[in-house]
Design an enzyme around this catalytic site. Structure first.
Site, PDB file in Angstrom:
ATOM      1  CD  GLU A  18     -33.508 -35.059  -5.583  1.00  0.00           C
ATOM      2  OE1 GLU A  18     -34.604 -35.612  -5.864  1.00  0.00           O
ATOM      3  OE2 GLU A  18     -32.417 -35.542  -5.891  1.00  0.00           O
ATOM      4  N   GLY A  32     -37.382 -36.014 -19.763  1.00  0.00           N
ATOM      5  CA  GLY A  32     -37.048 -34.895 -18.881  1.00  0.00           C
ATOM      6  C   GLY A  32     -35.998 -33.977 -19.486  1.00  0.00           C
ATOM      7  NE  ARG A  33     -31.459 -38.093 -21.429  1.00  0.00           N
ATOM      8  CZ  ARG A  33     -32.079 -39.103 -20.850  1.00  0.00           C
ATOM      9  NH1 ARG A  33     -32.723 -38.921 -19.705  1.00  0.00           N
ATOM     10  NH2 ARG A  33     -32.075 -40.312 -21.393  1.00  0.00           N
TER      11      ARG A  33
END
Ligand code: F6P
Length: 538
Positions: free
Chosen positions: A209, A260-261
């Site tokens: 994405e 990432g989070r």
């Protein structure tokens, strides 16, 4: 590999199961408050920047004692210390997990002086650049577009909205995450390439994405008369080579030990820093660090993330609640539920333990919600009268950052009223004694009263902040991180990997050429996917 027993094999789990049958299933909050005038004081506590009222939860002192026993038997303290020390706690990827090091003050010795020095070198450089950009008169930048997804989007997006009152006037922050081109098109509409900075944020710099949007943005920039790409594209990644190959010359790095989070504290926080400035970004880190210290040092009995994580276990595994609703009574926290969905569900949405054995008990609940009072006019009906019990987490802020005192008081009144209504409910007898102006005149009084009664006894937690400052937001988010860690530690899972996202990515890779091919090729596809593919290509 863990040397601690699985949670459902501990003595505390058995004790909790017995306690649930004897006192938990029929526990009544209204009776508990009537019995114990000191309940609020006993079950509320002040952690850094966050006051928590836990007294409207379906627990008594014995429940908490058994839950704390459970955490000890499951080795929570040892697991926490291993996390903070930089041990390779992400066992399936063989990595340390050190987001706490990102907010440790300069010179902090743990986990190592080298990590601290590297963190502060990147932080200083990132904040310098943020200050340069936000000086709009000199930089000429008025619009900043962050292109990233998941952890490379949700934290900055959530924080920039939450800290709107601190955002530099004249600067607009935009976020593009979805590979659906409507997202990018909406943001690019009306932008001036000469006044726009793109941040390409991706830990891996391979995410489909983000890469697709980055290429489209670069093409738009060139077509829209942009010059000096080097000044208008910045990268934030651990994959410096890939960023360079894309043509980015200014890149802020981070490390594989930042999940990432858990990455908004790293250079991924660049959009936040541009929006609120270096000093405020440092305050955000300070708040998180204060919560880290609380998690590391407060006794378990007075440790807020630990208590919240244990309540999550209590509701998920004993009351069998499959979801938890988050209701921030602050419009700035609009994206907090979405942020928490990744934090909690990508971390604890696991079906096997550290040894890879299938788990017989539930793990992550579904986390969902909307800011109050909007949610009240949508799904709160179900929270009050539906057939499922869903613990609710209210977040209230004492002092607003807007001048409309009357609006703020109304928001606070609603927040308090909802947790009160969930707990108190309304009996059929009470409903019988009322005359509802809009009620049908032809319906029997008892039937109507049954429709208008509330079971009550529905649990909630209220978190109270003094003001939604950068420091308070930092503490709040770190509180959630450690709470998720706590429940994950009890469940004996690895909260730091996310293999569950891989299969769909691989299948999308297989389907992409079929969608662009001249003819329909459904070889090897299941009937449903083949049918949909044929329709799309017809
Ligand atoms: O969806 C999976 C995931 O790997 C998340 O964990 C991560 O935050 C997101 O994709 C984005 O990854 P990256 O920052 O590497 O583009």
């Amino acid at each position: 590999m863990s040397t601690h027993p699985r949670c459902d094999h501990t003595a505390a789990w058995a004790a909790l199961a017995g306690h649930f049958e004897a006192h938990g299933r029929d526990f009544d909050l209204r009776e508990a408050f009537a019995r114990d005038p000191g309940r609020f004081d006993a079950l509320s506590l002040q952690a850094p920047e966050v006051f928590a009222d836990l007294s409207k939860n379906l627990v008594d002192a014995a429940t908490l004692r058994f839950l704390l026993d459970l955490s000890r038997e499951c080795g929570l303290e040892a697991r926490r210390d291993a996390l903070l020390a930089g041990d390779l706690v992400n066992t399936t990827e063989g990595r340390a997990v050190l987001h706490t090091a990102l907010r440790a003050p300069r010179g902090a010795p743990a986990p190592t002086p080298q990590v601290n020095a590297e963190v502060h070198a990147v932080l200083d450089a990132m904040l310098d650049h943020a200050e340069t950009v936000r000086d709009t008169a000199r930089s000429g930048i008025t619009d900043v577009v962050n292109i990233g997804i998941g952890g490379s989007d949700l934290g900055p997006r959530m924080a920039v909205l939450a800290l709107d009152a601190f955002v530099q006037p004249g600067l607009r922050l935009h976020f593009v995450s979805n590979v659906d081109g409507h997202d990018l098109a909406r943001v690019l509409r009306g932008l001036d390439a000469r006044r726009t900075l793109f941040i390409i944020a991706s830990k891996t710099f391979t995410t489909q994405e983000t890469m697709a949007n980055a290429h489209a943005a670069r093409a738009w920039f060139d077509a829209a008369g942009g010059t000096d790409r080097a000044a208008h594209f910045v990268g934030v990644t651990t994959n410096l080579e890939a960023a360079a190959a894309f043509g980015i010359t200014r890149t802020f790095g981070f490390w594989d030990w930042v999940g990432g989070r858990y990455s908004m504290w790293s250079a991924i926080g660049l959009p936040i820093a541009i929006a609120i400035g270096a000093a405020n970004f440092r305050a955000l880190l300070d708040g998180a660090h204060a919560m880290d210290r609380h998690f590391a040092t407060a006794p378990l009995e007075r440790n807020l993330p630990v208590l919240l994580g244990l309540l999550d276990v209590w509701y998920r595994n004993f009351h069998r609640c499959a979801s938890r609703s988050v209701a921030p009574y602050h419009q700035g926290l609009e994206r907090l539920p979405a942020y928490l969905q990744q934090l909690e569900m990508e971390s604890n949405g696991k079906g096997v333990d550290l040894a890879g054995e299938a788990l017989p008990y539930g793990t992550s609940p579904v986390v969902w919600g909307e800011p109050g009072t909007n949610g009240q006019h949508a799904y709160f009906q179900m929270l009050h009268q539906g057939t499922d019990v869903i613990p609710v987490e209210f977040i209230a802020v004492k002092h607003p950052t807007h001048p409309y005192a009357d609006l703020h008081t109304k928001a606070l009144a609603n927040c308090l009223a909802q947790s009160q209504a969930l707990m108190l409910g309304k009996t059929t007898e009470a409903a019988l004694g009322e005359r509802a102006p809009t009620a049908s005149a032809s319906l029997g009084a008892l039937t109507l009263a049954r429709h208008r009664s509330f079971p009550g006894n529905r649990p909630s937690t209220t978190l109270l902040l003094d003001r939604l400052t950068p420091r308070a937001l930092g503490a709040l988010i770190a509180l959630y991180e450690h709470r998720v860690f706590t429940s994950g530690a009890v469940w004996g899972i690895n909260p730091f990997d996310q293999w569950g996202v891989e299969l769909g990515k691989a299948l999308a890779g297989d389907l992409l050429p079929r969608l662009t091919a001249a003819t329909v090729d459904s070889t090897g596809l299941d009937g449903s996917t083949a049918g949909l593919l044929a329709r799309l290509k017809a």
